[in-house]
Write a protein that holds these residues in place. Structure first.
Motif, short mmCIF file in Angstrom:
data_model
loop_
_atom_site.label_atom_id
_atom_site.label_comp_id
_atom_site.label_asym_id
_atom_site.label_seq_id
_atom_site.Cartn_x
_atom_site.Cartn_y
_atom_site.Cartn_z
N VAL A 35 0.71 -1.31 0.13
CA VAL A 35 -0.08 -0.04 0.12
C VAL A 35 0.61 1.20 -0.17
O VAL A 35 1.81 1.19 0.81
CB VAL A 35 -0.92 0.01 1.22
N LEU A 36 0.70 2.08 -1.17
CA LEU A 36 1.41 3.39 -1.02
C LEU A 36 1.17 4.33 0.28
O LEU A 36 -0.09 4.21 0.80
CB LEU A 36 1.07 4.14 -2.52
N PRO A 37 1.78 5.11 0.66
CA PRO A 37 1.55 6.09 1.64
C PRO A 37 0.35 6.87 1.50
O PRO A 37 -0.52 7.09 2.40
CB PRO A 37 2.95 7.00 1.63
N SER A 38 -0.05 7.39 0.25
CA SER A 38 -1.31 7.98 -0.09
C SER A 38 -2.41 7.27 0.23
O SER A 38 -3.68 7.72 0.12
CB SER A 38 -1.09 8.58 -1.59
N GLU A 39 -2.29 5.62 0.03
CA GLU A 39 -3.56 4.89 0.15
C GLU A 39 -3.77 4.23 1.43
O GLU A 39 -4.60 3.55 1.71
CB GLU A 39 -3.32 3.80 -0.83
N LYS A 40 -2.75 4.56 2.43
CA LYS A 40 -3.04 4.25 3.86
C LYS A 40 -4.30 4.37 4.50
O LYS A 40 -4.93 3.22 4.89
CB LYS A 40 -1.76 4.51 4.93
N ASP A 41 -4.65 5.38 4.75
CA ASP A 41 -5.91 5.74 5.13
C ASP A 41 -7.23 4.86 4.62
O ASP A 41 -7.98 4.37 5.15
CB ASP A 41 -6.48 7.33 5.03
N ASN A 42 -7.08 4.98 3.08
CA ASN A 42 -8.11 4.48 2.30
C ASN A 42 -8.14 2.93 2.66
O ASN A 42 -9.21 2.29 2.75
CB ASN A 42 -8.07 4.75 0.75
N ALA A 43 -6.88 2.30 2.79
CA ALA A 43 -6.73 0.85 3.02
C ALA A 43 -7.08 0.53 4.62
O ALA A 43 -8.07 -0.34 4.60
CB ALA A 43 -5.26 0.30 3.02
N ARG A 44 -6.73 1.29 5.18
CA ARG A 44 -7.38 1.09 6.89
C ARG A 44 -9.20 0.82 6.82
O ARG A 44 -9.62 -0.01 7.33
CB ARG A 44 -7.05 1.88 7.67
N ASN A 45 -9.59 1.99 6.14
CA ASN A 45 -11.05 2.14 6.02
C ASN A 45 -11.51 0.82 5.23
O ASN A 45 -12.68 0.43 5.75
CB ASN A 45 -11.47 3.17 5.29
N LEU A 46 -11.22 0.44 4.43
CA LEU A 46 -11.61 -0.79 3.40
C LEU A 46 -11.84 -1.80 4.49
O LEU A 46 -12.61 -2.59 4.23
CB LEU A 46 -10.84 -0.80 2.17
N ILE A 47 -10.64 -2.08 4.98
CA ILE A 47 -10.47 -3.31 5.82
C ILE A 47 -11.45 -3.40 6.84
O ILE A 47 -11.98 -4.42 7.31
CB ILE A 47 -8.99 -3.56 6.20
N ARG A 48 -11.45 -2.32 7.55
CA ARG A 48 -12.25 -2.28 8.64
C ARG A 48 -13.81 -2.29 8.67
O ARG A 48 -14.34 -2.94 9.29
CB ARG A 48 -12.11 -0.81 9.48
N GLU A 49 -14.03 -1.72 7.33
CA GLU A 49 -15.61 -1.85 7.00
C GLU A 49 -15.88 -3.33 6.62
O GLU A 49 -17.03 -3.84 7.13
CB GLU A 49 -15.76 -0.72 5.84
N PHE A 50 -15.08 -3.79 5.74
CA PHE A 50 -15.08 -5.48 5.47
C PHE A 50 -15.33 -6.12 6.53
O PHE A 50 -16.25 -7.08 6.61
CB PHE A 50 -14.09 -5.60 4.49
N LEU A 51 -14.25 -6.15 7.38
CA LEU A 51 -14.32 -6.91 8.56
C LEU A 51 -15.51 -7.02 9.58
O LEU A 51 -15.80 -7.87 10.22
CB LEU A 51 -13.07 -7.04 9.35
N SER A 52 -16.04 -5.71 9.65
CA SER A 52 -17.13 -5.34 10.50
C SER A 52 -18.43 -5.93 9.83
O SER A 52 -19.19 -6.20 10.82
CB SER A 52 -17.25 -3.81 10.60
N LYS A 53 -18.28 -6.38 8.55
CA LYS A 53 -19.62 -6.86 8.26
C LYS A 53 -19.30 -8.63 7.87
O LYS A 53 -20.37 -9.29 7.78
CB LYS A 53 -19.88 -6.16 6.94
N ASN A 54 -18.19 -8.72 7.68
CA ASN A 54 -17.88 -10.28 7.34
C ASN A 54 -17.05 -11.17 7.96
O ASN A 54 -16.74 -12.25 7.73
CB ASN A 54 -17.45 -10.16 6.03
N SER A 55 -16.30 -10.46 9.03
CA SER A 55 -15.38 -11.40 9.84
C SER A 55 -15.69 -12.75 10.34
O SER A 55 -15.02 -13.56 10.65
CB SER A 55 -14.75 -10.51 11.05
N ASN A 56 -17.07 -12.95 10.65
CA ASN A 56 -17.64 -14.33 11.21
C ASN A 56 -18.50 -15.06 10.35
O ASN A 56 -18.99 -16.00 10.81
CB ASN A 56 -18.66 -13.81 12.37
N LYS A 57 -18.25 -14.63 8.89
CA LYS A 57 -19.25 -15.42 7.90
C LYS A 57 -18.22 -16.78 7.58
O LYS A 57 -19.05 -17.45 7.00
CB LYS A 57 -19.27 -14.64 6.93
#
Length: 291
Positions: A35-57
């Motif tokens: 992940v490029l430095p400019s994409e770090k925030d976007n990556a954190r948000n994508l992962i957090r959102e995905f896991l909040s909905k899917n981590s137990n599936k």
């Protein structure tokens, strides 16, 4: 128990959405090199959102590779990504000091966020100094496995990374022994030439033969073979059940020793058989009630 760990870049939404389709035992959502430095925030948000909905599936372990301890992205990684939806932090450039720093940080976050679980740590051993500290790192309380970081380690040692992997023999062996001593998982480095199938298969089988218990991958096409290489074979499973059954019969008959297929069976053989059966059940190679 795990056999396969798949790295997925944290800033690629299509790959993140498909993370659980690849049959990896664990997903390493990557916030570091991929992940490029400019994409770090976007990556954190994508992962957090995905896991909040899917981590137990699905019965898949969720790991996050954060950025290096002390770097500019480290604190934000922890603050935004640590939750009950993840199982472990994968720590790059790990050494004793950085793992201990991360342990303290996780304790504080778990308390402040009132988490229901303890977050584990999987250090990446990718520096010469880390190889010299590997026993101490393996002994730390939150550590559940060690990953060999072959690319960075060979760069640090100033040797060429080859398909044969002879340059990694010592490092692999040190990690294997440290993990065995502390009952944690030794995890092999990814094979980076994605389309060199022959080289990848030889590398994987070599790591398994040396004693590695799992392997990372950077491409989904490697997962099936990794799972196969680090699973007990049909013959091993059948023999394990035979050993356990023979032990039961020997105990009923009051015998202290017994043989299976003409070979004397002792305690280590029985323990190995039990371990094979546990792995077979864990990875759905047999049913829990199979005899």
């Amino acid at each position: 128990m795990m056999r396969s760990l798949l790295f997925i870049p944290g800033n690629l939404p299509n790959m993140i959405q498909n993370a659980y389709l690849f049959d990896a035992d664990a997903i390493i959502f990557d916030l570091e090199d991929a992940v490029l430095p400019s994409e770090k925030d976007n990556a954190r948000n994508l992962i957090r959102e995905f896991l909040s909905k899917n981590s137990n599936k699905k019965n898949t372990l969720n790991f996050i590779r954060i950025n290096e301890v002390g770097g500019e992205f480290y604190k934000d990684d922890l603050e935004l990504i640590v939750s009950d939806n993840i199982d472990a932090i994968v720590l790059p450039k790990a050494n004793v000091s950085s793992v201990q720093t991360l342990e303290r940080a996780l304790s504080n976050i778990e308390k402040s966020k009132e988490l229901q679980k303890m977050i584990h740590i999987i250090p990446i051993i990718e520096q010469a100094t880390s190889i010299l500290q590997v026993d101490q790192i393996a002994s730390l309380p939150r550590v559940i496995g060690l990953i060999l970081g072959g690319e960075d380690l060979t760069k640090d040692v100033e040797v060429k990374r080859t398909s044969e992997g002879n340059e990694l023999l010592y490092s692999r062996s040190r990690i294997i022994m440290a993990c065995a001593a502390y009952k944690i998982t030794s995890i092999d480095t990814p094979y980076t030439d994605v389309y060199d199938d022959s080289g990848f298969e030889k590398d994987t089988l070599n790591a398994a033969a040396l004693g590695m218990k799992a392997k990372c991958a950077i491409h989904p096409r490697h997962i099936e073979f990794i799972n196969q290489a680090f699973s007990p074979t049909k013959e091993e499973i059948e023999h394990a059940y035979k050993v356990v059954e023979a032990k039961k019969n020997a105990e009923l008959e009051g015998k202290g020793s017994f043989t299976v297929d003409g070979k004397m069976v002792d305690k280590p053989v029985v323990e190995r058989a039990i371990n094979v059966i546990e792995k077979a059940k864990k990875f759905n190679l047999v049913k829990d009630d199979e005899e």
